[in-house]
Design a protein around this motif. Sequence first.
Motif, PDB file in Angstrom:
ATOM      1  N   LYS A 110       0.820  -1.227   0.000  1.00  0.00           N
ATOM      2  CA  LYS A 110       0.000   0.000   0.000  1.00  0.00           C
ATOM      3  C   LYS A 110       0.841   1.260   0.000  1.00  0.00           C
ATOM      4  O   LYS A 110       0.588   2.194  -0.761  1.00  0.00           O
ATOM      5  N   THR A 111       1.841   1.307   0.894  1.00  0.00           N
ATOM      6  CA  THR A 111       2.640   2.535   1.014  1.00  0.00           C
ATOM      7  C   THR A 111       3.412   2.818  -0.266  1.00  0.00           C
ATOM      8  O   THR A 111       3.482   3.963  -0.725  1.00  0.00           O
ATOM      9  N   THR A 112       3.968   1.777  -0.866  1.00  0.00           N
ATOM     10  CA  THR A 112       4.698   1.962  -2.127  1.00  0.00           C
ATOM     11  C   THR A 112       3.774   2.506  -3.207  1.00  0.00           C
ATOM     12  O   THR A 112       4.114   3.471  -3.912  1.00  0.00           O
ATOM     13  N   VAL A 113       2.592   1.899  -3.347  1.00  0.00           N
ATOM     14  CA  VAL A 113       1.675   2.319  -4.401  1.00  0.00           C
ATOM     15  C   VAL A 113       1.102   3.702  -4.110  1.00  0.00           C
ATOM     16  O   VAL A 113       1.065   4.576  -4.999  1.00  0.00           O
ATOM     17  N   ALA A 114       0.652   3.926  -2.874  1.00  0.00           N
ATOM     18  CA  ALA A 114       0.056   5.217  -2.540  1.00  0.00           C
ATOM     19  C   ALA A 114       1.064   6.346  -2.689  1.00  0.00           C
ATOM     20  O   ALA A 114       0.785   7.384  -3.313  1.00  0.00           O
ATOM     21  N   THR A 115       2.255   6.154  -2.134  1.00  0.00           N
ATOM     22  CA  THR A 115       3.287   7.194  -2.221  1.00  0.00           C
ATOM     23  C   THR A 115       3.733   7.384  -3.660  1.00  0.00           C
ATOM     24  O   THR A 115       3.930   8.517  -4.128  1.00  0.00           O
ATOM     25  N   ALA A 131      11.801   6.781  -6.840  1.00  0.00           N
ATOM     26  CA  ALA A 131      11.714   5.462  -7.465  1.00  0.00           C
ATOM     27  C   ALA A 131      10.287   4.929  -7.414  1.00  0.00           C
ATOM     28  O   ALA A 131       9.813   4.317  -8.381  1.00  0.00           O
ATOM     29  N   MET A 132       9.583   5.158  -6.318  1.00  0.00           N
ATOM     30  CA  MET A 132       8.181   4.756  -6.220  1.00  0.00           C
ATOM     31  C   MET A 132       7.343   5.460  -7.282  1.00  0.00           C
ATOM     32  O   MET A 132       6.504   4.844  -7.949  1.00  0.00           O
ATOM     33  N   GLY A 133       7.582   6.756  -7.441  1.00  0.00           N
ATOM     34  CA  GLY A 133       6.838   7.521  -8.440  1.00  0.00           C
ATOM     35  C   GLY A 133       7.094   7.019  -9.844  1.00  0.00           C
ATOM     36  O   GLY A 133       6.163   6.889 -10.656  1.00  0.00           O
ATOM     37  N   ALA A 134       8.355   6.716 -10.150  1.00  0.00           N
ATOM     38  CA  ALA A 134       8.703   6.226 -11.485  1.00  0.00           C
ATOM     39  C   ALA A 134       8.087   4.854 -11.733  1.00  0.00           C
ATOM     40  O   ALA A 134       7.584   4.574 -12.834  1.00  0.00           O
ATOM     41  N   GLN A 135       8.086   3.991 -10.726  1.00  0.00           N
ATOM     42  CA  GLN A 135       7.526   2.654 -10.882  1.00  0.00           C
ATOM     43  C   GLN A 135       6.020   2.715 -11.131  1.00  0.00           C
ATOM     44  O   GLN A 135       5.499   2.034 -12.017  1.00  0.00           O
ATOM     45  N   VAL A 136       5.320   3.547 -10.360  1.00  0.00           N
ATOM     46  CA  VAL A 136       3.870   3.665 -10.536  1.00  0.00           C
ATOM     47  C   VAL A 136       3.543   4.313 -11.876  1.00  0.00           C
ATOM     48  O   VAL A 136       2.619   3.886 -12.581  1.00  0.00           O
ATOM     49  N   ALA A 191      10.759  -4.680  -7.107  1.00  0.00           N
ATOM     50  CA  ALA A 191      11.781  -3.649  -7.323  1.00  0.00           C
ATOM     51  C   ALA A 191      12.401  -3.268  -5.984  1.00  0.00           C
ATOM     52  O   ALA A 191      11.770  -2.613  -5.154  1.00  0.00           O
ATOM     53  N   ALA A 192      13.635  -3.686  -5.774  1.00  0.00           N
ATOM     54  CA  ALA A 192      14.309  -3.436  -4.498  1.00  0.00           C
ATOM     55  C   ALA A 192      14.511  -1.948  -4.243  1.00  0.00           C
ATOM     56  O   ALA A 192      14.539  -1.502  -3.095  1.00  0.00           O
ATOM     57  N   ARG A 193      14.613  -1.169  -5.318  1.00  0.00           N
ATOM     58  CA  ARG A 193      14.936   0.255  -5.138  1.00  0.00           C
ATOM     59  C   ARG A 193      13.802   1.027  -4.458  1.00  0.00           C
ATOM     60  O   ARG A 193      14.026   2.140  -3.964  1.00  0.00           O
ATOM     61  N   VAL A 194      12.594   0.471  -4.435  1.00  0.00           N
ATOM     62  CA  VAL A 194      11.486   1.184  -3.785  1.00  0.00           C
ATOM     63  C   VAL A 194      11.297   0.728  -2.345  1.00  0.00           C
ATOM     64  O   VAL A 194      10.457   1.277  -1.624  1.00  0.00           O
ATOM     65  N   ASP A 195      12.066  -0.266  -1.903  1.00  0.00           N
ATOM     66  CA  ASP A 195      11.917  -0.766  -0.537  1.00  0.00           C
ATOM     67  C   ASP A 195      12.365   0.285   0.464  1.00  0.00           C
ATOM     68  O   ASP A 195      13.346   1.010   0.252  1.00  0.00           O
ATOM     69  N   VAL A 196      11.636   0.349   1.588  1.00  0.00           N
ATOM     70  CA  VAL A 196      11.962   1.277   2.668  1.00  0.00           C
ATOM     71  C   VAL A 196      12.355   0.457   3.883  1.00  0.00           C
ATOM     72  O   VAL A 196      11.624  -0.458   4.274  1.00  0.00           O
TER      73      VAL A 196
END
Length: 474
Positions: A22-27, A214-219, A186-191
């Motif tokens: 959720k946090t990855t997608v929402a952010t 990275a989250m923004g680019a992935q979404v 995608a490991a680069r979006v992990d927090v």
Amino acid sequence: MTSADSGVPRLVIAAPSSGSGKTTVATGLMAALTGRGLAVSPHKVGPDYIDPGYHALATGRTGRNLDAYLCGPELVGPLFLHGARGCDIAVVEGVMGLYDGAAGEGELASTAQVAKLLRAPVVLVVDASSQSRSVAALVHGFVSWDPEVRIGGVILNKVASDRHEVLLREAVDCVGVPVLGVLRRAARVDVPSRHLGLVPVAERGSDAVDAVAAMGAQVAAGCDLEALVGLARAAGPLPGGSAPWTPGPVPTLPHARMRSRGGTPIPSRSVEKSTPRVAVAGGPAFTFSYAEHTELLAAAGAEVVAFDPLRDEELPEGTQGLVIGGGFPEVYASELSANEGLRKSVAELALSGAPVAAECAGLLYLCRELDGLPMCGVLDASARMSGRLTLGYRDAVAVSDSALAAAGTRMRGHEFHRTVVEPGAGAAPAWGMRAPQRRVEGFVERGVHASYLHTHWAAEPGVARRFVERCRTS
């Protein structure tokens, strides 16, 4: 239906369970929409303090919480509209699983309840890493469980390959719910996480900026942003009579200007005695606070000044009241202890009888010691880390008159810590817990109110007014 008919276009990002993404997608969605030039209003369901920090980084606006337990269902809409003023779209990140709420309270404080209160469509984020066709049964169950919750689409997360994606899409098509995005691992979006969840933005610096980018680019690459915006614009009208919450009028100060910090209006320095100066702890060690608290203090007539207990060697000049919220003092115990000048300054203010409000981390900081290291010594108590997590909503009543509340004032709060304070209550306890178990907790001494309980002052604005008035008269 147009956005003018329905109010602010809005989406709720939910999931079947925690850990789904959720946090990855929402952010990431907040960052992607902001990158397209939209003013995005970020919100988080529940009492979480950490995710809103990432939301703020993604949008450039203050992250705000929507908690139907702490504030009551009737304030969810007004607090949402308050945060969303002047925005093109709002993204609301859910908490836990879609239908999970306060224990034993049905749907209260769940993401589903907030979505219904906001009449907002839900996007379900599904961790598809260990399933294929079974995803259809999962999505069907969530769609059909409560007909009042409108699930407008699915984002498939942690998809392994193109073949895996084909199988998942075929399965979800059978349910009749559109797939609005597919995200690979995608490991680069992990927090990074630790004992109380994600590591806050304030501690990560440029690493947090990179992660959000990275989250923004992935979404942006993996989701249909146009379809998501279209779904947000189809949100139903907010309940009749809904108006933005307001902390009250911020006073006009003679010979002073208003400055803004993080979207929150804060009066600048004033020599007026009727405008007490309230110092609010911040920095990496004290990141847990609700934006509305600062707004309520300012609206009650205070001049709010932030300080960092890791860096500042004394309280801001002229401090007449002190607010120390939650955070991670256990992580920074050595640095906090080494700052003897500030510890002495805090102790002197407290001993003078000035109002001091301390929640959780603030409570630990006021103790004699934390994990054997000297703290401020305001309270005759010691604190230590423990292996036990204390977590949950609390129904509380003020036991003793204090700078925050008169005895008998009932408030709802939330506990979230892995520390223990001994003793757990002073001769004049702060709160009596009514649920889930009856006990007393916290300390009221001189002007100090210190407790583990996190509260949301928007539910009881008199708290801020009382505190500021005590600052004027102490």
